[in-house]
Structure formats: structure tokens, C-alpha cells
Design a protein around this motif. Sequence first.
Motif, PDB file in Angstrom:
ATOM      1  N   UNK A 163       0.847  -1.192   0.000  1.00 53.86           N
ATOM      2  CA  UNK A 163       0.000   0.000   0.000  1.00 53.86           C
ATOM      3  C   UNK A 163       0.886   1.247   0.000  1.00 53.86           C
ATOM      4  N   UNK A 164       0.365   2.390  -0.432  1.00 49.67           N
ATOM      5  CA  UNK A 164       1.182   3.615  -0.472  1.00 49.67           C
ATOM      6  C   UNK A 164       1.708   4.000   0.907  1.00 49.67           C
ATOM      7  N   UNK A 165       2.942   4.459   0.948  1.00 48.43           N
ATOM      8  CA  UNK A 165       3.560   4.858   2.206  1.00 48.43           C
ATOM      9  C   UNK A 165       3.401   6.345   2.493  1.00 48.43           C
ATOM     10  N   UNK A 166       2.958   7.097   1.497  1.00 50.87           N
ATOM     11  CA  UNK A 166       2.765   8.530   1.696  1.00 50.87           C
ATOM     12  C   UNK A 166       1.820   9.058   0.622  1.00 50.87           C
ATOM     13  N   UNK A 167       1.444  10.315   0.754  1.00 47.42           N
ATOM     14  CA  UNK A 167       0.617  10.984  -0.249  1.00 47.42           C
ATOM     15  C   UNK A 167       1.495  11.940  -1.048  1.00 47.42           C
ATOM     16  N   UNK A 168       1.468  11.805  -2.350  1.00 48.50           N
ATOM     17  CA  UNK A 168       2.236  12.696  -3.221  1.00 48.50           C
ATOM     18  C   UNK A 168       1.408  13.948  -3.487  1.00 48.50           C
ATOM     19  N   UNK A 169       1.980  15.103  -3.230  1.00 46.80           N
ATOM     20  CA  UNK A 169       1.271  16.365  -3.458  1.00 46.80           C
ATOM     21  C   UNK A 169       1.802  17.048  -4.708  1.00 46.80           C
ATOM     22  N   UNK A 170       0.887  17.553  -5.515  1.00 46.03           N
ATOM     23  CA  UNK A 170       1.259  18.292  -6.716  1.00 46.03           C
ATOM     24  C   UNK A 170       0.168  19.320  -7.001  1.00 46.03           C
ATOM     25  N   UNK A 171       0.557  20.469  -7.512  1.00 43.40           N
ATOM     26  CA  UNK A 171      -0.430  21.525  -7.758  1.00 43.40           C
ATOM     27  C   UNK A 171       0.036  22.438  -8.878  1.00 43.40           C
ATOM     28  N   UNK A 172      -0.928  23.140  -9.465  1.00 41.67           N
ATOM     29  CA  UNK A 172      -0.606  24.095 -10.526  1.00 41.67           C
ATOM     30  C   UNK A 172       0.258  25.223  -9.985  1.00 41.67           C
ATOM     31  N   UNK A 173      -0.024  25.647  -8.755  1.00 39.87           N
ATOM     32  CA  UNK A 173       0.762  26.724  -8.142  1.00 39.87           C
ATOM     33  C   UNK A 173       2.205  26.295  -7.943  1.00 39.87           C
ATOM     34  N   UNK A 174       2.383  25.085  -7.468  1.00 39.54           N
ATOM     35  CA  UNK A 174       3.731  24.569  -7.215  1.00 39.54           C
ATOM     36  C   UNK A 174       4.565  24.533  -8.482  1.00 39.54           C
ATOM     37  N   UNK A 190       2.097  26.536 -13.577  1.00 39.98           N
ATOM     38  CA  UNK A 190       1.562  26.252 -14.905  1.00 39.98           C
ATOM     39  C   UNK A 190       0.047  26.355 -14.902  1.00 39.98           C
ATOM     40  N   UNK A 191      -0.502  26.673 -16.062  1.00 39.60           N
ATOM     41  CA  UNK A 191      -1.952  26.668 -16.240  1.00 39.60           C
ATOM     42  C   UNK A 191      -2.431  25.359 -16.853  1.00 39.60           C
ATOM     43  N   UNK A 192      -1.483  24.497 -17.167  1.00 37.35           N
ATOM     44  CA  UNK A 192      -1.814  23.186 -17.728  1.00 37.35           C
ATOM     45  C   UNK A 192      -2.521  22.361 -16.654  1.00 37.35           C
ATOM     46  N   UNK A 193      -3.660  21.769 -17.010  1.00 41.48           N
ATOM     47  CA  UNK A 193      -4.391  20.967 -16.024  1.00 41.48           C
ATOM     48  C   UNK A 193      -3.674  19.663 -15.712  1.00 41.48           C
ATOM     49  N   UNK A 194      -2.757  19.247 -16.603  1.00 46.20           N
ATOM     50  CA  UNK A 194      -2.003  18.016 -16.353  1.00 46.20           C
ATOM     51  C   UNK A 194      -0.808  18.321 -15.447  1.00 46.20           C
ATOM     52  N   UNK A 195      -0.758  17.620 -14.332  1.00 44.22           N
ATOM     53  CA  UNK A 195       0.279  17.858 -13.334  1.00 44.22           C
ATOM     54  C   UNK A 195       1.197  16.649 -13.220  1.00 44.22           C
ATOM     55  N   UNK A 196       2.501  16.870 -13.071  1.00 47.15           N
ATOM     56  CA  UNK A 196       3.430  15.746 -12.904  1.00 47.15           C
ATOM     57  C   UNK A 196       3.241  15.093 -11.539  1.00 47.15           C
ATOM     58  N   UNK A 197       3.328  13.762 -11.537  1.00 45.65           N
ATOM     59  CA  UNK A 197       3.109  13.025 -10.290  1.00 45.65           C
ATOM     60  C   UNK A 197       4.353  12.244  -9.876  1.00 45.65           C
ATOM     61  N   UNK A 224      -3.962  19.414  -6.788  1.00 45.64           N
ATOM     62  CA  UNK A 224      -4.802  20.618  -6.713  1.00 45.64           C
ATOM     63  C   UNK A 224      -5.913  20.472  -5.675  1.00 45.64           C
ATOM     64  N   UNK A 225      -5.593  19.814  -4.561  1.00 41.14           N
ATOM     65  CA  UNK A 225      -6.559  19.668  -3.477  1.00 41.14           C
ATOM     66  C   UNK A 225      -7.495  18.492  -3.617  1.00 41.14           C
ATOM     67  N   UNK A 241      -8.157  19.966 -12.749  1.00 42.06           N
ATOM     68  CA  UNK A 241      -8.210  21.431 -12.821  1.00 42.06           C
ATOM     69  C   UNK A 241      -8.039  22.066 -11.450  1.00 42.06           C
ATOM     70  N   UNK A 242      -7.387  23.215 -11.419  1.00 45.32           N
ATOM     71  CA  UNK A 242      -7.214  23.947 -10.161  1.00 45.32           C
ATOM     72  C   UNK A 242      -8.565  24.439  -9.674  1.00 45.32           C
ATOM     73  N   UNK A 243      -8.774  24.348  -8.356  1.00 46.04           N
ATOM     74  CA  UNK A 243     -10.054  24.796  -7.789  1.00 46.04           C
ATOM     75  C   UNK A 243     -10.078  26.313  -7.658  1.00 46.04           C
TER      76      UNK A 243
END
Length: 276
Positions: free
Chosen positions: A157-168, A171-178, A195-196, A274-276
Motif C-alpha cells: 500500500x502507499x507509504x505517503x501521499x504525493x502532493x502536486x499543484x498548478x501553483x507549485x 503552470x496553467x496546464x491541467x495536467x500535473x506531474x506526479x 490541486x486539493x 483542474x485547479x479549484x
Amino acid sequence: MIKDVLEGKPFKHPLHPMLVHFPIALFAISFLLDIASLATSGEHGFVRASFYSMALGVVTALLASIAGLVDYTSIREDHPAKNYATAHMLINLGVIGLYALNLGLRYSAMGEIKVGWPPFLISVLAIIMLSVSGYLGGAMVYDDGIGVGRHRRKTPTPQTTISTSSTEHGTNDSFLPVADADTLDEHETLRVNANGTVLVITKLDGQFYAFQEFCPHRFGPLSEGAFCDGEIECPWHRSRFDIRTGEVTSGPAKIGLKTFPVQMRSGKIFVSVPAE
């Protein structure tokens, strides 16, 4: 293989909850025998019986603690119940230490009619600590679902939560690197906050899919679910969903999963939220 056994996968039931009943019962019996030795007169063998019950309790507690440690390492580092789990583990280790000390104090006094006050008071403290630990263990299972259904999962099972966001990423691209694609094997999952929005990314037949993390039935964590013929099974109540479409294939859930587009770019997984 050993880890699978300690997680209870061959038994189709978590191993730690099966084992903990033995030390709890044996320590309780030892305590009751102590009380009996203090409340009665004459030679009844209560002190000796209490010693052996306590000794067997320590042995079974050590066995239960090994399985518990394996379960502990499977809890996601950012899980809200991780602190409870740490406290549960440390208290239990303290209980085992107290009973080991208690056995040392009692060893030369097994022939006594009544238990001595120092070992009896140590038992009182250990029973109180055991009760607190039991409360924490129950809270982790019933409030947070820790360990529920994980024995049905064949992959980690996952050991952590990966966080990624447009602000980070600016970019305005809805596709975010994971993550890099080679970090995820078949039937493994990533838990992602994009993006939350908390979602799951998994790999099935060489393709990547993303869907919401929380089961629409009772919000079970799908990132910890088992895989069954292209479906993800909620670890809590065993609702099943088609990984590709999010459609419900087996209840009790009535509502399907929200899915998210996934792309591969230069060996990296991207998800569209998409960013909220």
C-alpha cells in the motif's frame, strides 16, 4: 512470503488481531490470580499459577508484537492515525517490559502463599497501560479503518501521499506531474493530492488510470484496496469498481468513481485535475 504470513494473507484474516487476544487474556488471568492470592488464606497455588500465566502472556505478546510491527510499517506516514499507532506500539512495548520485570521479581517467590505488593502494583500499572493500548487499537480500527481489508491486497500500500499543484509547478496546464512511471508496478497504487483533490493512480495491463481515493459508499481508502480482474475493491465494505471507467460492478456502493485523465510524458506520469 514471511511478511505476507505476518499480515495474515494466507489466513484471509489479519494476524495481529487474532494474536492479541491471548496475551490480554493471560495477563488478565494472572491479575485475577494475584487478587485471589491476596483475598484468600491457605496454599492454593495462586501465586505460581499467576507466574506461569504471566510468562505465557509475555511469550504470546512478543509474537503478537511482531505481527503488529509489520502492520505498523504498512500505515501511511501521513495518515492521521499514525500517531495513535506509534503510541499503541510504544505502550505495548512498555507493557511487555513491565511484565518481564515482574517475572524477574516473582521468580524466587513462586512458593509464597500471597503475591508481594511490589509485583502486584507493577501488574496494576501494566493492566492500566494495556487497557489504554487496547483503546487506541480499537480507535485505529473502528474510527480510522487501520488494517481493515489489507490482508486481501497482494501488493504494498502507499507509504505517503504525493502532493502536486498548478501553483507549485507554475503552470496553467491541467495536467500535473506526479511520479516517474517506473516507480509504479502492476496493481500498485499511488495516493496523490492534486490541486486539493485526493485521488489514486494505478497501473493495469501496462496502462495508467486515475480515480478518486474515497469510496462513495463510506469513504474507504481505495488506494489500499485489492485488485480483482480489472476492478478495485474497497477494503472496508468490498464495493468494486471498474478501474478503467469508475463504474460500480458490485455494491454496496451505488455511485461510480470519478476518473481523471492520465498522460505519459518523457517517462513521467501526469494527471489532469483542474485547479479549484
